[in-house]
Design a protein around this motif. Structure first.
Motif, PDB file in Angstrom:
ATOM      1  N   ARG A  81      41.148  45.531 -50.792  1.00 52.66           N
ATOM      2  CA  ARG A  81      42.039  45.681 -49.636  1.00 52.66           C
ATOM      3  C   ARG A  81      42.480  47.146 -49.490  1.00 52.66           C
ATOM      4  NH1 ARG A  81      44.050  40.991 -47.740  1.00 52.66           N
ATOM      5  NH2 ARG A  81      43.979  42.193 -45.789  1.00 52.66           N
ATOM      6  N   SER A  82      42.502  47.622 -48.253  1.00 50.86           N
ATOM      7  CA  SER A  82      42.931  48.999 -47.979  1.00 50.86           C
ATOM      8  C   SER A  82      43.468  49.087 -46.554  1.00 50.86           C
ATOM      9  CB  SER A  82      41.768  49.984 -48.157  1.00 50.86           C
ATOM     10  OG  SER A  82      40.887  49.916 -47.045  1.00 50.86           O
ATOM     11  N   SER A  83      44.083  50.230 -46.242  1.00 48.41           N
ATOM     12  CA  SER A  83      44.645  50.436 -44.900  1.00 48.41           C
ATOM     13  C   SER A  83      43.606  50.986 -43.916  1.00 48.41           C
ATOM     14  CB  SER A  83      45.831  51.392 -44.980  1.00 48.41           C
ATOM     15  OG  SER A  83      45.429  52.654 -45.502  1.00 48.41           O
ATOM     16  N   ARG A  84      42.368  51.176 -44.344  1.00 42.94           N
ATOM     17  CA  ARG A  84      41.327  51.631 -43.421  1.00 42.94           C
ATOM     18  C   ARG A  84      41.112  50.590 -42.324  1.00 42.94           C
ATOM     19  NH1 ARG A  84      37.808  55.673 -45.360  1.00 42.94           N
ATOM     20  NH2 ARG A  84      38.334  56.411 -47.461  1.00 42.94           N
ATOM     21  N   ARG A  85      40.556  51.039 -41.194  1.00 41.97           N
ATOM     22  CA  ARG A  85      40.396  50.156 -40.041  1.00 41.97           C
ATOM     23  C   ARG A  85      39.343  49.070 -40.280  1.00 41.97           C
ATOM     24  NH1 ARG A  85      37.622  54.864 -38.368  1.00 41.97           N
ATOM     25  NH2 ARG A  85      39.548  55.673 -37.507  1.00 41.97           N
ATOM     26  N   SER A 125      40.301  45.427 -44.543  1.00 38.05           N
ATOM     27  CA  SER A 125      41.506  46.120 -44.094  1.00 38.05           C
ATOM     28  C   SER A 125      42.744  45.234 -44.210  1.00 38.05           C
ATOM     29  CB  SER A 125      41.332  46.555 -42.640  1.00 38.05           C
ATOM     30  OG  SER A 125      42.498  47.209 -42.167  1.00 38.05           O
ATOM     31  N   THR A 126      43.880  45.896 -44.343  1.00 41.34           N
ATOM     32  CA  THR A 126      45.169  45.214 -44.293  1.00 41.34           C
ATOM     33  C   THR A 126      45.757  45.242 -42.888  1.00 41.34           C
ATOM     34  OG1 THR A 126      46.246  47.267 -45.013  1.00 41.34           O
ATOM     35  CG2 THR A 126      45.723  45.639 -46.719  1.00 41.34           C
ATOM     36  N   ASP A 127      44.970  45.722 -41.891  1.00 37.81           N
ATOM     37  CA  ASP A 127      45.457  45.689 -40.517  1.00 37.81           C
ATOM     38  C   ASP A 127      45.419  44.255 -39.991  1.00 37.81           C
ATOM     39  OD1 ASP A 127      42.794  45.160 -39.809  1.00 37.81           O
ATOM     40  OD2 ASP A 127      42.439  47.140 -38.940  1.00 37.81           O
TER      41      ASP A 127
END
Length: 314
Positions: free
Chosen positions: A76-80, A52-54
């Motif tokens: 990389r992704s915006s998923r949790r 995640s990118t969080d």
């Protein structure tokens, strides 16, 4: 370089503070730990997973960079980011509650599979990434593609809190075994998967299904290995246990590192190991796991903390 595939997450250790809870958050995830463990044992390692990118994902990314783990295979992704709530028993053994539906480390599709260069000599997969989707199917395809080309290792690391269907775990293991050269499994996992079968019976069945070497760990009691040499047993390390989180991952990393130190980087080379070489390899891995048990959380040792080089006979 060795590529480790699977989840990356945070382990949360809760403490009761009356009306509320406080948490000690530690970086974790079995494959993540194995990749870090390899890097700390002076082996070139990479992690292939969704990240995640969080905020929590950025912390995981920073930790990989700090440890020297190659990050070029990360998706990389915006998923949790997956979270794991850890409760420790009186003997330091952990139980887990996972919160990861829809998380980044499970969202690995067939179209995401990397193409490996010639310098990559092995691939590892394990834990709940074997059975959660879409990453489970993707990893099965990846290991099937790489079987015979690179050394393939596997650790079931069964997590029923993520996937409670034991029949699914057995089915997926049966599918992975023909792709696998080395399997490491705990006695606890074997008790869940095949409660009526002695570990030796399961190990030999797995060897017949495709694995060259099967290693069974028994916690404080040590470990044993099954291969063409027969059966080898090694006693556990004496250690004051803080907790056992990550001990199996440190063992797995040390197995791979020990093979690398012996230049055992193919199925053929693995099949030629002598009894004394396997005994030294298992002792090396057992020592690494023991050091981790003496620490809080998944904290694998560095090469300088371990004893005689795995490349030495006897």
């Amino acid at each position: 370089m060795f590529v480790v595939c699977g989840e990356a997450l945070w382990d949360l250790y809760g403490s009761d503070k009356g009306e509320g809870l406080s948490f000690d958050a530690r970086i974790g995830g079995s494959p993540f730990n194995v990749a870090v463990g390899l890097a700390r044992l002076d082996q070139e390692a990479a992690l292939f997973t969704g990240l995640s990118t969080d905020l929590l994902g950025e912390k995981l990314f920073a930790a990989l960079k700090t440890e020297g783990v190659e990050t070029g295979f990360l998706l990389r992704s915006s998923r949790r980011t997956t979270l794991s709530l850890v409760t420790l028993g009186k003997d330091g053994s952990p139980s887990y509650a996972f919160y990861g539906d829809g998380a980044a480390d499970r969202a690995v599709n067939l179209s995401d599979l990397p193409v490996f260069s010639r310098d990559i000599w092995g691939v590892h997969a394990g834990s709940f990434s074997l059975v959660t989707e879409p990453i489970g199917t993707s990893l099965l395809s990846l290991l099937g593609r790489e079987a015979g080309e690179r050394l393939v290792t596997l650790d079931p690391n069964v997590r029923l809190n993520v996937e409670p269907d034991l029949a699914l775990w057995r089915e997926r293991l049966d599918a992975f075994l023909p792709t696998t050269d080395l399997v490491k499994v705990s006695e606890e996992d074997l008790g869940l998967l095949y409660p009526s079968a002695p570990p030796a019976e399961t190990a030999e069945r797995w060897r017949a299904a495709g694995a060259t070497l099967v290693v069974v760990t028994y916690g404080r009691e040590g470990a044993e290995a099954f291969g063409s040499f027969g059966r080898v047993s090694v006693k556990g390390s004496e250690v004051d246990v803080v907790d056992t989180v990550g001990a199996g991952d440190s063992f797995m990393a040390a197995l791979i590192a020990g093979l690398a130190e012996r230049s055992t980087k193919s199925r053929e080379a693995l099949s030629r190991l002598r009894r004394d070489e396997v005994e030294a390899l298992i002792a090396f891995a057992t020592e690494a796991a023991g050091i981790t048990c003496g620490r809080r959380g998944a904290d694998p040792p560095r090469r300088a903390e371990l004893g005689a080089a795995a490349s030495q006979d006897g």
